[in-house]
Design a protein around this motif. Structure first.
Motif, short mmCIF file in Angstrom:
data_model
loop_
_atom_site.label_atom_id
_atom_site.label_comp_id
_atom_site.label_asym_id
_atom_site.label_seq_id
_atom_site.Cartn_x
_atom_site.Cartn_y
_atom_site.Cartn_z
N ALA A 1 1.94 -5.17 -7.45
CA ALA A 1 1.31 -6.49 -7.42
C ALA A 1 2.25 -7.55 -6.86
CB ALA A 1 0.87 -6.88 -8.83
N ALA A 2 3.53 -7.44 -7.17
CA ALA A 2 4.48 -8.43 -6.67
C ALA A 2 4.57 -8.42 -5.16
CB ALA A 2 5.86 -8.17 -7.28
N HIS A 3 4.43 -7.25 -4.57
CA HIS A 3 4.46 -7.17 -3.10
C HIS A 3 3.10 -7.52 -2.51
CE1 HIS A 3 8.51 -5.59 -2.38
NE2 HIS A 3 8.39 -5.07 -3.59
N ARG A 4 2.03 -7.19 -3.21
CA ARG A 4 0.71 -7.54 -2.70
C ARG A 4 0.53 -9.06 -2.65
NH1 ARG A 4 -5.27 -5.54 -4.93
NH2 ARG A 4 -6.41 -6.28 -3.08
N GLU A 5 1.12 -9.76 -3.59
CA GLU A 5 1.01 -11.22 -3.62
C GLU A 5 1.53 -11.87 -2.34
OE1 GLU A 5 3.13 -12.43 -7.06
OE2 GLU A 5 1.58 -11.74 -8.48
N ARG A 6 2.39 -11.17 -1.63
CA ARG A 6 3.00 -11.76 -0.44
C ARG A 6 2.08 -11.71 0.79
NH1 ARG A 6 9.25 -9.43 -0.61
NH2 ARG A 6 9.74 -10.11 -2.73
N VAL A 7 1.03 -10.89 0.73
CA VAL A 7 0.21 -10.67 1.92
C VAL A 7 -0.37 -11.97 2.45
CG1 VAL A 7 -1.89 -9.56 2.79
CG2 VAL A 7 -0.33 -8.28 1.30
N ALA A 8 -0.83 -12.84 1.57
CA ALA A 8 -1.45 -14.10 2.00
C ALA A 8 -0.44 -15.16 2.39
CB ALA A 8 -2.35 -14.64 0.90
N HIS A 9 0.83 -14.90 2.16
CA HIS A 9 1.83 -15.95 2.35
C HIS A 9 2.91 -15.59 3.36
CE1 HIS A 9 0.18 -18.10 -1.12
NE2 HIS A 9 0.02 -16.90 -1.65
N GLU A 10 2.95 -14.34 3.79
CA GLU A 10 3.96 -13.90 4.74
C GLU A 10 3.31 -13.00 5.79
OE1 GLU A 10 7.12 -11.84 2.73
OE2 GLU A 10 7.19 -13.28 1.08
N GLN B 1 0.82 -1.21 0.00
CA GLN B 1 0.00 0.00 0.00
C GLN B 1 0.86 1.26 0.00
OE1 GLN B 1 -3.83 -0.21 2.28
NE2 GLN B 1 -3.00 -2.16 3.00
N THR B 2 2.03 1.19 0.62
CA THR B 2 2.97 2.31 0.55
C THR B 2 3.43 2.53 -0.89
OG1 THR B 2 3.74 1.91 2.81
CG2 THR B 2 5.18 3.19 1.37
N LEU B 3 3.79 1.45 -1.55
CA LEU B 3 4.22 1.54 -2.94
C LEU B 3 3.10 2.08 -3.83
CD1 LEU B 3 6.13 -1.86 -3.16
CD2 LEU B 3 7.16 0.42 -3.37
N SER B 4 1.88 1.63 -3.59
CA SER B 4 0.75 2.04 -4.41
C SER B 4 0.31 3.47 -4.12
CB SER B 4 -0.41 1.08 -4.19
OG SER B 4 -1.57 1.52 -4.87
N ASP B 5 0.08 3.78 -2.85
CA ASP B 5 -0.60 5.02 -2.49
C ASP B 5 0.34 6.19 -2.24
OD1 ASP B 5 -2.85 3.45 -2.60
OD2 ASP B 5 -3.03 3.21 -0.43
N LEU B 6 1.58 5.93 -1.84
CA LEU B 6 2.51 7.01 -1.52
C LEU B 6 3.63 7.15 -2.54
CD1 LEU B 6 2.85 6.51 2.36
CD2 LEU B 6 1.28 8.01 1.11
N GLU B 7 4.11 6.04 -3.08
CA GLU B 7 5.19 6.12 -4.06
C GLU B 7 4.69 6.01 -5.50
OE1 GLU B 7 8.53 3.53 -3.11
OE2 GLU B 7 9.28 5.22 -1.92
N HIS B 8 3.44 5.58 -5.68
CA HIS B 8 2.86 5.45 -7.02
C HIS B 8 3.78 4.64 -7.93
CE1 HIS B 8 0.00 8.35 -5.51
NE2 HIS B 8 0.99 9.17 -5.22
N ALA B 9 4.21 3.51 -7.40
CA ALA B 9 5.12 2.61 -8.11
C ALA B 9 4.39 1.93 -9.27
CB ALA B 9 5.67 1.57 -7.14
N PRO B 10 5.13 1.37 -10.23
CA PRO B 10 4.49 0.65 -11.34
C PRO B 10 3.60 -0.48 -10.84
CG PRO B 10 6.82 1.02 -11.79
CD PRO B 10 6.60 1.43 -10.36
N ASP B 11 2.53 -0.75 -11.57
CA ASP B 11 1.54 -1.73 -11.14
C ASP B 11 2.14 -3.10 -10.89
OD1 ASP B 11 -0.36 0.23 -11.32
OD2 ASP B 11 -1.22 -0.48 -13.22
N ASP B 12 3.07 -3.52 -11.75
CA ASP B 12 3.62 -4.86 -11.57
C ASP B 12 4.47 -4.96 -10.31
OD1 ASP B 12 5.60 -3.20 -12.61
OD2 ASP B 12 6.46 -4.73 -13.92
#
Length: 330
Positions: free
Chosen positions: A36-45, A22-33
């Motif tokens: 997504a790569a960091h969001r994928e970790r939420v369910a696994h870490e 969410q930091t990458l998305s909402d504050l840094e406006h990082a590229p979508d991919d």
């Protein structure tokens, strides 16, 4: 960026995957991919994986929908409302942004759908219950997990009060809305609309937001005093409770333009930032949780993330308005 903001962003990015993406998305406006790569970790870490691991073979968390199987009046008196059952656990996973398309999350949702029912009258979980505060968050869960919440939405629309909001106590002769119930309904309707729901909800969203804005996001309409002292405390997880950060973050997430009536709430939020650029966790609502997320009184990644994105939303709009040329004089 000023160095302090860089330092705070680095601190946020060192946190749990739920904070990081969410930091990458909402504050840094990082590229979508990259997001997504960091969001994928939420369910696994981290926190997300720990919450999912608590699901029982019967599909529930702690044996119930809204309350654990062992819930009693004595437990409530001694510990407060527990937050370990299916409904608050899924709500927290939703706030963390676990990807609903992840097979682990999808399987967990299927197990809930197959067997979890509400304590009220045995309704299937994704059919909702009767209280608008519960149903608002159930709509948000349905929108996240790809279930059709239209029947619950229609019920919420029918339960709006004349002042624009909602109140769980309305069936018991309460004629005015409450901040707590209204924010839960608003978040659900906004999530439903964002997911492409077929029932029109825009008028209800605007009416509920007007209810909050007419009261400056935290005041009594009649006196101008804070409607409740806790509305000024920054809490996470919010559970069913309202606070100014939750209200402001809804307006941001729903894509609303900043409204001058929210200015006092914004300045209170701004004033709570520490010299290190971080916000502290001021309240954890009483009741048992699966595990603690952060400590009251210490710097909070959850509060800091949410406060920074609200202030970015507010300040960028103010800057854009100030940059507009004045109209030519006739």
């Amino acid at each position: 960026m000023v160095p302090q903001r860089d330092d705070v962003l680095e601190w946020l990015l060192a946190g749990d995957p739920a904070i990081r993406w969410q930091t990458l998305s909402d504050l840094e406006h990082a590229p979508d991919d990259h997001v997504a790569a960091h969001r994928e970790r939420v369910a696994h870490e981290g926190w997300g994986a720990r919450l999912i691991a608590h699901q029982l073979p019967d599909g529930s968390w702690d044996g119930g929908a809204c309350f654990p199987s062992e819930f009693s009046a004595e437990l409530y008196e001694n510990e407060g409302q527990p937050w370990t059952a299916t409904y608050p656990t899924l709500t927290l996973l939703c706030a963390m942004g676990a990807d609903a398309a992840d097979p682990v999350v999808a399987a967990a949702a299927d197990r809930v759908e197959a067997s979890v029912v509400w304590e009220h009258a045995g309704q299937p979980f994704f059919d909702g219950e009767v209280e608008p505060c519960i149903n608002g968050r159930t709509v948000a869960l349905c929108a996240w997990l790809g279930r059709d919440a239209s029947p619950i939405v229609e019920r919420l629309l029918a339960e709006r009060l004349p002042d624009g909001g909602w109140n769980c106590e309305a069936p018991h002769a309460s004629a005015v809305s409450s901040f707590d119930t209204t924010i839960n309904a608003l978040e659900g309707l906004a999530a439903y609309a964002a997911a492409g729901g077929r029932v029109p909800v825009d008028a209800a969203l605007r009416g509920g937001e007007e209810y909050l804005l007419e009261r400056g996001m935290f005041r009594r309409l009649a006196t101008g005093e804070p409607a409740a002292a806790r509305f000024l405390d920054l809490a996470f997880p919010p559970q069913w409770h309202y606070d100014i950060l939750r209200g402001l973050d809804h307006l941001r997430c729903a894509g609303r333009a900043p409204d001058p009536r929210a200015a006092d709430a914004i300045e209170i939020l701004r004033s709570k930032c520490g010299p290190d650029g971080r916000w502290c966790l001021e309240r954890v609502h009483r009741g048992r949780m699966h595990f603690p997320l952060e400590a009251v009184g210490e710097g909070s990644r959850w509060i800091t993330l949410r406060a920074m994105r609200v202030l970015d939303w507010w300040d960028s709009a103010q800057s854009a308005a100030a940059a507009q040329p004045e109209p030519a004089r006739q």
